[in-house]
Write a protein that holds these residues in place. Structure first.
Motif, PDB file in Angstrom:
ATOM      1  N   THR A 390      -8.868 -15.993   8.664  1.00  0.00           N
ATOM      2  CA  THR A 390      -8.762 -14.354   8.627  1.00  0.00           C
ATOM      3  C   THR A 390      -7.645 -13.851   8.233  1.00  0.00           C
ATOM      4  O   THR A 390      -6.599 -13.716   8.836  1.00  0.00           O
ATOM      5  N   VAL A 391      -7.506 -13.902   6.652  1.00  0.00           N
ATOM      6  CA  VAL A 391      -6.236 -13.415   6.123  1.00  0.00           C
ATOM      7  C   VAL A 391      -6.271 -12.023   6.429  1.00  0.00           C
ATOM      8  O   VAL A 391      -4.746 -11.539   6.165  1.00  0.00           O
ATOM      9  N   LEU A 392      -7.122 -11.274   6.636  1.00  0.00           N
ATOM     10  CA  LEU A 392      -7.011  -9.891   7.176  1.00  0.00           C
ATOM     11  C   LEU A 392      -6.171  -9.552   8.425  1.00  0.00           C
ATOM     12  O   LEU A 392      -5.668  -8.523   8.620  1.00  0.00           O
ATOM     13  N   ASP A 393      -6.121 -10.617   9.126  1.00  0.00           N
ATOM     14  CA  ASP A 393      -5.147 -10.605  10.425  1.00  0.00           C
ATOM     15  C   ASP A 393      -3.502 -10.883  10.015  1.00  0.00           C
ATOM     16  O   ASP A 393      -2.753 -10.668  10.822  1.00  0.00           O
ATOM     17  N   ASN A 394      -3.457 -11.143   8.816  1.00  0.00           N
ATOM     18  CA  ASN A 394      -1.944 -11.328   8.377  1.00  0.00           C
ATOM     19  C   ASN A 394      -1.150  -9.934   8.198  1.00  0.00           C
ATOM     20  O   ASN A 394      -1.565  -9.142   7.818  1.00  0.00           O
ATOM     21  N   ASN A 395      -0.078  -9.980   8.894  1.00  0.00           N
ATOM     22  CA  ASN A 395       0.684  -8.881   8.879  1.00  0.00           C
ATOM     23  C   ASN A 395       1.009  -8.379   7.496  1.00  0.00           C
ATOM     24  O   ASN A 395       1.021  -6.928   7.246  1.00  0.00           O
ATOM     25  N   GLU A 396       1.623  -9.111   6.658  1.00  0.00           N
ATOM     26  CA  GLU A 396       1.857  -8.606   5.136  1.00  0.00           C
ATOM     27  C   GLU A 396       0.490  -8.215   4.505  1.00  0.00           C
ATOM     28  O   GLU A 396       0.436  -7.428   3.779  1.00  0.00           O
ATOM     29  N   VAL A 397      -0.569  -8.874   4.760  1.00  0.00           N
ATOM     30  CA  VAL A 397      -1.803  -8.347   3.936  1.00  0.00           C
ATOM     31  C   VAL A 397      -2.265  -6.894   4.550  1.00  0.00           C
ATOM     32  O   VAL A 397      -2.583  -6.253   3.780  1.00  0.00           O
ATOM     33  N   ARG A 398      -2.019  -6.797   5.988  1.00  0.00           N
ATOM     34  CA  ARG A 398      -2.362  -5.514   6.570  1.00  0.00           C
ATOM     35  C   ARG A 398      -1.340  -4.436   5.903  1.00  0.00           C
ATOM     36  O   ARG A 398      -1.959  -3.310   5.548  1.00  0.00           O
ATOM     37  N   TYR A 399      -0.287  -4.670   5.585  1.00  0.00           N
ATOM     38  CA  TYR A 399       0.727  -3.943   5.169  1.00  0.00           C
ATOM     39  C   TYR A 399       0.173  -3.555   3.412  1.00  0.00           C
ATOM     40  O   TYR A 399       0.193  -2.336   3.238  1.00  0.00           O
ATOM     41  N   MET A 400      -0.241  -4.574   3.038  1.00  0.00           N
ATOM     42  CA  MET A 400      -0.466  -4.294   1.374  1.00  0.00           C
ATOM     43  C   MET A 400      -2.024  -3.401   1.525  1.00  0.00           C
ATOM     44  O   MET A 400      -2.166  -2.269   0.652  1.00  0.00           O
ATOM     45  N   LEU A 401      -2.629  -3.646   2.506  1.00  0.00           N
ATOM     46  CA  LEU A 401      -3.947  -2.925   2.533  1.00  0.00           C
ATOM     47  C   LEU A 401      -3.738  -1.480   2.987  1.00  0.00           C
ATOM     48  O   LEU A 401      -4.455  -0.248   2.332  1.00  0.00           O
ATOM     49  N   ASN A 402      -2.741  -1.253   3.773  1.00  0.00           N
ATOM     50  CA  ASN A 402      -2.285   0.202   4.172  1.00  0.00           C
ATOM     51  C   ASN A 402      -1.604   0.882   3.122  1.00  0.00           C
ATOM     52  O   ASN A 402      -1.871   2.195   2.727  1.00  0.00           O
ATOM     53  N   ILE A 403      -0.971   0.277   2.319  1.00  0.00           N
ATOM     54  CA  ILE A 403      -0.360   0.830   1.072  1.00  0.00           C
ATOM     55  C   ILE A 403      -1.664   1.150   0.169  1.00  0.00           C
ATOM     56  O   ILE A 403      -1.657   2.356  -0.377  1.00  0.00           O
ATOM     57  N   LEU A 404      -2.472   0.448   0.002  1.00  0.00           N
ATOM     58  CA  LEU A 404      -3.612   0.849  -0.851  1.00  0.00           C
ATOM     59  C   LEU A 404      -4.183   1.869  -0.458  1.00  0.00           C
ATOM     60  O   LEU A 404      -4.680   2.855  -1.247  1.00  0.00           O
ATOM     61  N   ARG A 405      -4.693   1.944   0.959  1.00  0.00           N
ATOM     62  CA  ARG A 405      -5.464   3.228   1.450  1.00  0.00           C
ATOM     63  C   ARG A 405      -4.605   4.456   1.329  1.00  0.00           C
ATOM     64  O   ARG A 405      -5.204   5.423   1.170  1.00  0.00           O
ATOM     65  N   ASP A 487      -5.703  -0.909 -12.427  1.00  0.00           N
ATOM     66  CA  ASP A 487      -6.452  -2.062 -11.616  1.00  0.00           C
ATOM     67  C   ASP A 487      -5.990  -2.452 -10.430  1.00  0.00           C
ATOM     68  O   ASP A 487      -4.608  -2.418 -10.092  1.00  0.00           O
ATOM     69  N   VAL A 488      -6.476  -2.520  -9.456  1.00  0.00           N
ATOM     70  CA  VAL A 488      -6.118  -2.878  -8.053  1.00  0.00           C
ATOM     71  C   VAL A 488      -5.220  -4.135  -8.078  1.00  0.00           C
ATOM     72  O   VAL A 488      -4.184  -4.384  -7.540  1.00  0.00           O
ATOM     73  N   PHE A 489      -5.395  -5.214  -8.770  1.00  0.00           N
ATOM     74  CA  PHE A 489      -4.617  -6.341  -8.771  1.00  0.00           C
ATOM     75  C   PHE A 489      -3.468  -5.980  -9.531  1.00  0.00           C
ATOM     76  O   PHE A 489      -2.128  -6.525  -8.973  1.00  0.00           O
ATOM     77  N   ASP A 490      -3.402  -5.081 -10.730  1.00  0.00           N
ATOM     78  CA  ASP A 490      -2.105  -4.688 -11.444  1.00  0.00           C
ATOM     79  C   ASP A 490      -1.187  -3.867 -10.122  1.00  0.00           C
ATOM     80  O   ASP A 490       0.098  -4.177 -10.172  1.00  0.00           O
ATOM     81  N   PHE A 491      -1.847  -3.029  -9.430  1.00  0.00           N
ATOM     82  CA  PHE A 491      -1.120  -2.478  -8.676  1.00  0.00           C
ATOM     83  C   PHE A 491      -0.500  -3.172  -7.539  1.00  0.00           C
ATOM     84  O   PHE A 491       0.835  -3.045  -7.149  1.00  0.00           O
ATOM     85  N   LEU A 492      -1.155  -4.283  -7.022  1.00  0.00           N
ATOM     86  CA  LEU A 492      -0.546  -4.959  -6.100  1.00  0.00           C
ATOM     87  C   LEU A 492       0.442  -5.763  -6.505  1.00  0.00           C
ATOM     88  O   LEU A 492       1.524  -6.328  -5.991  1.00  0.00           O
ATOM     89  N   SER A 493       0.396  -6.337  -7.879  1.00  0.00           N
ATOM     90  CA  SER A 493       1.453  -6.882  -8.651  1.00  0.00           C
ATOM     91  C   SER A 493       2.550  -6.195  -8.546  1.00  0.00           C
ATOM     92  O   SER A 493       3.861  -6.835  -8.273  1.00  0.00           O
ATOM     93  N   HIS A 494       2.533  -4.876  -8.849  1.00  0.00           N
ATOM     94  CA  HIS A 494       3.655  -4.142  -8.830  1.00  0.00           C
ATOM     95  C   HIS A 494       4.462  -3.750  -7.464  1.00  0.00           C
ATOM     96  O   HIS A 494       5.430  -3.982  -7.265  1.00  0.00           O
ATOM     97  N   LEU A 495       3.375  -3.836  -6.458  1.00  0.00           N
ATOM     98  CA  LEU A 495       3.982  -3.800  -5.205  1.00  0.00           C
ATOM     99  C   LEU A 495       4.639  -4.936  -4.766  1.00  0.00           C
ATOM    100  O   LEU A 495       5.753  -4.899  -3.992  1.00  0.00           O
TER     101      LEU A 495
END
Length: 987
Positions: A390-405, A487-495
């Motif tokens: 469950t990678v969505l439970d990972n703290n860093e992943v949650r942070y990245m998803l909140n930035i995306l939102r 692109d979402v992947f490019d955005f996350l790469s910058h993040l």
């Protein structure tokens, strides 16, 4: 390769059957080597169907090594890979047979199939599809459940080679409105697939079988193969079986075992196994009987267990190995069960069995799995969970998803933007002091002219005083707003790379979770034409809603590492381990409950495909046999050590009871029961159990002589019998009689009498001492932590954490694993308290405030956990609870604790400063997801409370100590061993 097998291969279809461990799969490798080397048959003329890609890879590599070939020369297929190759080949010489397919075959994954189905269903008219539209317009749960049933129906129909027209024509006697609509959805869905020139797995099988039905194509394909080997043939669904029949010309070698058929949920039909078996000549049936994997006792208990299935082919195997042990054991609770597993893993590892040669086999992913993983972590046992994590439970992943939102669209268009900003600010990545942020929130709410928190933070006059992390976030807003359309992947790469708010600048980050997540985002970006942030988040919402997490998660299994494997019953197929643990064999876990689809009759495919019906009882029996096979497959993965456990929190599974009985029949020297070692830190628990066993013996009730002896022996080793068992000095009860002096009453005593007068007698009247329960110890600990925190005056999280650690070191909280789990939970509870529940002015809080007041001639005493000033003439009285209790309206209406505190405000000299002030009364349950429960002001009625309290005092003075029945209060009562309702009047 025996002479009988070599002879049978040249005489038509061969059927090789054997229980687990008899070498079926490795025989495929020997056959391939013999056919290619001894009979000089080209590997290209041998068609091998393997059930899954993992096993196809193993067979390819092993067979290539055995035959001295390269892996490229040894083609091993799954049915899907064969169909793709076949259909691509058809385009080259038969363009008329595959209209609209010009490029390579494109296969939709699970989520893409779901999205396409949802698109089809959204286009349905209300007039022609009234039921479907009604379901879709209902709650999200109803819409999802209905869509899932349609999704399953279409795939099952395809696997049974049932075209939409055939389903519609042959509905009677199953004709009903819902099914008619589903058949229509199926037709439209299939049309949509073909228009787009794409495939789902079912259409792959349908088109392949359909083309092979054409004689000119079938004869051409049949000439390509001298031999066809079908592994795990008990898992064939009707479409796969039909493809094998059409490709072969009496040259098939079927290998399998009906007892290992566990993929019925994917369309496999057990009748196919018996059809093939019955159609094979007797002389061409090869039975494998020597078990090379399991020890003698594992082989025996697993065979006796599976023999309870009625719908099976009888078979036996023998093993000469006597190593290892079998254990079937139940525990008091899951913690004890998980602790036992950890202790055995360590014990086996000390005997030079590698962690990687041990496996824990579970069913699904849930609370049990998380508890088990926590226990392994606390015991420093390395492990890996095979399959989805469950990678969505990972703290860093949650942070990245909140930035995306947050950057999904302009800030003014985002709902709940303030909650998003708060989640980002309080994440472990930015690590902003929550107390400072709480003050900012208060300023923001009191300020005017701001419609979102970002605008307030950016324009705050003294923003230079912000902590560095907030300033960096504000400075990054413009940059990431400009990247919104990328692109979402490019955005996350910058993040990731950003030096201000990115992950790369942070220390001590475990990259396993973020890496898996980024890989899935990259796959999405490459596979979809629209890969914006909005498109990805829409995709993710649907993935999470419909449990297709395998689309965003990949296994991070490290096969070379020395780690215990945690895997499912389906994942373990084809594997073997020296030691296997199968926990949680309780009711509703294994076997699971049997559920019928709501929209169509589950027998429809039996009727349309085989022309027969099964009644409801037969269907339930088939389900029970499927579940028994699942457990059997797990058991037979063990070579030497097999541990099967359950707990008493839930009802025992009938499978566990069967296995416990079978374990009792095993030869001497085999462990039939294993008891967890007694922990010297829990002598009080052992003492209670010994007392209960003694009482049950006297009453003639059932008890365990073995356990009773074990408990008493243990107590003799740790105590002098004169201390804990007898020679108790009689004492005078100073509480009786009342006419000597007046007894003060407390809330806890009054509430105890209210719950059960007999409980009050033992606990407050006789004052019989009992060891404190775990919940009481934790409650006192939580209160001590809060008392020290507010008294010592430094209101930082680090200070609160240190106080918590100090108190945890002092307390006896049971086994190490349990103590670690409780400590982890307490850290989480107090972190949540610090972030969200701290008083605005903690320095002015009054803690543990004692009071007393007179109610007529009686004295009422008590102690308030905390009093906080909210405004000049407004205060709140708080009672802290350490548990997870949620207070409902009926609880607040019936409670007397806070109401007693409110009465004390009006009548106690100790609380005179609060008199005539506005008082708010609250419970705060530190372990609850909804921690705050406030007592409505209208619920406190002084005369009503006084009447209730005086009634309780009158009963106590009359010594009216009857046993009041209440299931939950009786279940957890420390004095039930003395209660006549449990052990007779003598006790």
């Amino acid at each position: 390769m025996t002479g009988k097998l070599k002879e049978a291969i040249s005489k038509g279809n061969v059927c090789m059957i054997g229980p687990p461990g008899t070498g079926k799969s490795y025989l495929i490798i020997e056959m391939l080597a013999w056919l290619t080397e001894q009979k000089e048959i080209s590997p290209q003329r041998i068609l091998v169907f393997s059930f899954n890609r993992r096993w196809a890879k193993i067979i390819r590599e092993e067979a290539a090594a055995a035959a001295a070939k390269s892996t490229l020369e040894m083609p091993i297929n799954t049915f899907h890979s064969f169909c793709i190759d076949f259909l691509n080949e058809m385009k080259l010489y038969g363009p008329g047979d595959l209209k609209g397919i010009d490029e390579d075959i494109t296969i939709l994954n699970s989520t893409q199939q779901w999205n396409l189905l949802a698109e089809v269903m959204e286009e349905l008219g209300k007039k022609d599809y009234p039921l479907t539209n009604r379901y879709l317009a209902g709650s999200s749960f109803t819409a999802k459940s209905y869509t899932q049933e349609v999704y399953d129906f279409i795939l099952r129909a395809q696997e049974n080679l049932l075209e939409p027209s055939l389903v519609s024509d042959r509905l009677s006697p199953y004709s009903n409105n819902a099914l008619s609509e589903i058949a229509g959805v199926y037709s439209r869905y299939l049309k949509k697939l073909k228009e787009a020139g794409v495939y789902n797995y079912g259409l792959l099988l349908q088109d392949t079988a359909g083309l092979l039905e054409k004689e000119r194509i079938r004869k051409k394909i049949q000439k390509n193969y001298d031999y066809i080997i079908v592994d795990e043939f008990q898992e064939l669904n009707p479409a796969q079986l039909r493809i094998v029949e059409l490709v072969s010309s009496g040259n098939c070698i079927f290998i399998g075992n009906d007892d290992e058929s566990i993929y019925s949920f994917r369309g496999s039909v057990s009748e196919n196994f018996f059809d093939i078996y019955n159609q094979t000549k007797k002389e061409n049936i090869i039975r494998l009987k020597t078990n090379h994997r399991n020890s003698r006792n594992i082989n025996r208990i697993s065979q006796n267990f599976i023999s309870k299935n009625k719908f099976r082919l009888k078979k036996r195997s023998s093993s000469s190995s006597s190593r290892g042990k079998v254990a079937v054991k139940d525990f008091y609770n899951m913690l004890e069960e998980a602790g036992f597993i950890c202790s055995k893993i360590r014990e086996l590892n000390a005997k030079a069995i590698r962690y990687s040669d041990m496996a824990i086999i579970i069913k699904g992913l849930g609370y049990e799995t998380h508890m088990l993983e926590n226990a392994l972590q606390q015991n420093a046992i390395p492990f890996q969970r095979t399959g989805s994590r469950t990678v969505l439970d990972n703290n860093e992943v949650r942070y990245m998803l909140n930035i995306l939102r947050l950057f999904r669209s302009p800030f003014e268009e985002i709902e709940d933007i303030d909650k998003l900003v708060e989640a980002v600010m309080l994440s472990s990545v930015l690590d902003i002091d929550p107390l400072y942020f709480k003050k900012l929130i208060k300023e923001y709410r009191e300020a005017s002219g701001y419609n979102n928190l970002i605008k307030f933070l950016s324009n705050k006059a003294d923003k230079k005083e912000h902590p560095k992390a907030i300033r960096q976030f504000i400075h990054s807003i413009k940059k990431f707003s400009r990247l919104r359309q990328e692109d979402v992947f490019d955005f996350l790469s910058h993040l990731i790379k950003d030096k201000r708010i990115g992950l790369a600048a942070k220390k001590d980050i475990d990259w396993s979770g973020p890496s898996d997540f980024l890989s899935s985002v990259k796959n999405f970006s490459e596979a979809n034409e629209s890969s914006s942030i909005d498109a990805y988040l829409s995709f993710l919402d649907r993935v999470v809603e419909n449990n297709f997490l395998e689309e965003i998660e990949k296994s991070s299994s490290d096969t070379g590492a020395d780690k215990v494997s945690i895997l499912s019953f389906h994942q373990c197929k084809g594997l073997e381990f020296e030691a296997v643990f199968i926990p949680f064999i309780n009711m509703e876990y294994l076997p699971s409950a049997f559920n019928f689809p709501q929209s169509y009759d589950i027998q429809l495919f039996n009727y349309l495909g085989k022309g027969k019906n099964l009644n409801q009882e037969e269907l339930k029996e088939r389900h029970l046999e499927d579940e028994r096979r699942l457990l059997y497959v797990g058991m037979t993965r063990a070579k030497g050590y097999l541990f099967i456990t359950c707990n008493r929190v839930r009802q025992f599974s009938p499978f566990f009871l069967d296995l416990k009985k079978e374990a009792g029949k095993l030869p001497a020297g085999v462990t039939k029961k294993i008891y967890a070692p007694l922990d010297s830190s829990n002598c009080w628990q052992v003492r209670k159990r010994a007392l209960v066993a003694a009482a049950r013996k006297i009453e003639g009730l059932k008890f365990s002589r073995y356990k009773s002896k074990k408990f008493i022996t243990f107590l003799n080793q740790h105590y002098s019998p004169g201390i804990w068992w007898n020679n108790i000095v009689p004492t005078t009860n100073k509480n009786c009689p009342f006419d000597v002096y007046s007894l003060p009453f407390s809330y806890s005593g009054l509430d105890a009498y209210r719950q059960c007068p007999l409980k009050y007698k033992y606990g407050h009247y006789i004052r019989a001492k009992t060891p404190p329960s775990l919940s009481l110890v934790l409650g006192n600990l939580y209160h001590q932590v809060l008392q020290d925190f507010f008294r010592e005056g430094e209101f930082s999280w680090e200070k609160l954490r240190k106080i918590l650690e100090r108190w945890f070191q002092k307390q006896d909280l049971g086994p190490k694993a349990q103590k670690t789990e409780l400590n982890k939970k307490a850290l989480q509870d107090f972190k949540n308290f610090y972030n969200k529940l701290m008083p605005e002015d903690p320095s002015s809080a009054v803690n543990e405030k004692r009071f007393s007041f007179k109610l007529d001639s009686h004295t009422i005493k008590g102690r308030i956990d905390q009093i906080n000033r909210l405004a000049k003439d407004e205060f709140e009285i708080i009672d802290y609870k350490s548990g997870s209790k949620k207070y409902y309206d009926r609880d607040l209406l019936d409670e007397i604790q806070l109401k007693t505190y409110r009465m004390a405000v009006d009548h106690s000299p100790d609380l005179s400063s609060l008199k005539d002030k506005k008082i708010r009364l609250k419970y705060i349950s530190l372990g609850s997801s909804k921690p705050v429960a406030e007592l409505p002001s209208g619920y406190y009625k002084e005369e009503e409370l006084k009447t209730l309290i005086m009634g309780l005092i009158e009963g106590i003075q009359k010594e009216d100590f009857f046993a009041k029945e209440g299931y939950y209060s009786c279940l957890n009562c420390d004095f039930k061993i003395l209660c006549e309702r449990f052990y007779g009047q003598r006790y």
